[in-house]
Enzyme design. Sequence first.
Site, PDB file in Angstrom:
ATOM      1  N   GLY A  19       3.076   2.831   2.807  1.00 40.75           N
ATOM      2  CA  GLY A  19       2.741   3.497   4.057  1.00 40.75           C
ATOM      3  C   GLY A  19       3.346   2.782   5.254  1.00 40.75           C
ATOM      4  CB  SER A  29       1.907  -7.015   7.516  1.00 39.37           C
ATOM      5  OG  SER A  29       0.882  -6.222   6.988  1.00 39.37           O
ATOM      6  NE  ARG A  77      -7.154   0.712  -0.667  1.00 34.29           N
ATOM      7  CZ  ARG A  77      -6.274  -0.015  -0.015  1.00 34.29           C
ATOM      8  NH1 ARG A  77      -6.595  -0.570   1.146  1.00 34.29           N
ATOM      9  NH2 ARG A  77      -5.071  -0.201  -0.507  1.00 34.29           N
ATOM     10  NE  ARG A  95       4.376  -5.212  11.688  1.00 28.51           N
ATOM     11  CZ  ARG A  95       3.641  -4.553  10.806  1.00 28.51           C
ATOM     12  NH1 ARG A  95       3.761  -4.841   9.522  1.00 28.51           N
ATOM     13  NH2 ARG A  95       2.790  -3.616  11.193  1.00 28.51           N
ATOM     14  CB  SER A 110      -3.687   2.710  13.032  1.00 27.17           C
ATOM     15  OG  SER A 110      -2.536   2.739  12.219  1.00 27.17           O
ATOM     16  CE  LYS A 145      -5.963   1.037   5.092  1.00 27.05           C
ATOM     17  NZ  LYS A 145      -4.833   0.311   5.740  1.00 27.05           N
ATOM     18  CG  ASP A 168      -5.130  -3.473   3.980  1.00 25.35           C
ATOM     19  OD1 ASP A 168      -5.417  -2.263   3.909  1.00 25.35           O
ATOM     20  OD2 ASP A 168      -4.073  -3.884   4.494  1.00 25.35           O
ATOM     21  NE  ARG A 174      -4.463  -4.016   0.369  1.00 25.08           N
ATOM     22  CZ  ARG A 174      -3.687  -5.095   0.433  1.00 25.08           C
ATOM     23  NH1 ARG A 174      -3.988  -6.165  -0.281  1.00 25.08           N
ATOM     24  NH2 ARG A 174      -2.607  -5.105   1.196  1.00 25.08           N
TER      25      ARG A 174
END
Length: 429
Positions: free
Chosen positions: A95, A24, A347, A28, A168, A343, A316, A389
């Site tokens: 995503g 993440s 999942r 960014r 989210s 996801k 996650d 995952r």
Amino acid sequence: MLSKVLNYGQPSLKGTLRIPGDKSVSHRSIMFGAIAKGTTTVEGFLQSDDCLATIDCFSKLGVDISIEGENVKILSEGINAWKEPKEILYTGNSGTTTRLMLGILAGSNVSSVLIGDDSIQKRPMKRVTEPLKQMGAKFIGRENAQYTPIAVEGTKLHSFQYKIPVASAQVKSAILLAALQAEGETVVTEIETSRDHTEKMLQHFGADITVEDKTIRLTGGQDLTGTHVVVPGDISSAAFFLVAGAIVPNSELTLLNVGLNPTRIGIIEVLEKMGANIKTEMNSFKSHEEMGTLVVESSALKSTEIGGDIIPKLIDEIPIIALLATQAHGKTIIKDAEELKVKETNRIDAVVDELKKLGANISATDDGMIIEGPTPLYGANLRTYGDHRIGMMAAIASLITSGPVTIDNAECISVSYPNFFEQLNSVIR
């Protein structure tokens, strides 16, 4: 898509690992470096398929980005200097790239088209495009921009107030990134606090942003300034080794420089609640994100209930937590996790189906799952569904099965953890 056969013979795990950079934060760091004016340097960047897709998108927008191992250098004259891309922006399986790019591009001065792989083309984008349309964004795509490919016509945006209906970080971040280019003050309120990497990164790049409880205020028209970013190790990746260290007998693992952002440490809280022997040592801050060292040892585990406001802090990690629960005494209930259905795959169903193949006593619910333990696990042929995952959960499960585990499409793990098997093999004793 090659299958991988894992037959470790129930080993112990010993050693020290340096967990790869946070996915993440890596995403960014590139996005903010491209938006900002000046030079941005990134240390500890995760060279995974997802993060490289983000770099590729901004390179096509004319941003000068160079990679040297885990270090990245970004030279940008700011968002208004971007060039209209001659090619479609391909976001791969990411995503985060897809949804955040929609927010960034909405208020830019370029027009572009975003498309992802087969999985991304099935994932809902309406949760992002609808609020962005309320800011004046212009999208064209399948089912009214519900799915990619989506064409974005950069335009002037206006501020608005929005209460996010789901917890989210991707929706929140897309709106905040659009708000940077909007006129006036945008106010975003969350129903539950989601990971706050975007807010921290905005502050790190010099933005004036106010966060009070679950409400965030950001005024548009601010210029960001290039800076140095240190990416911590990804706790979502560390989670697989934390669980491995807890459930594999006679094990002790030390994980270095793991990100310990309070909005991400749900996995640690769950492990502690279930009785795991885990120690945390905070490092002195050399990053705008909290970091530390984690030590985990094999433990006698007890069941628990997981739901409510902790879910955004571990969404996650639920696949590997489900495996953890198969080795705990009692009934573990995971609820309020509907987000798992959208996801890389559904999942909830995927985790339940694959763990059942191994002999787990597990059942799906509308918003989670119920696991009874402890249960012995057996070898089986498992599907990854192309989900990194699920693939790593299957690999960790193979450490405690009484027979070999075959994983299809194991290469999907490179989406977030390119050297996963190399690190796993290095600690097997």
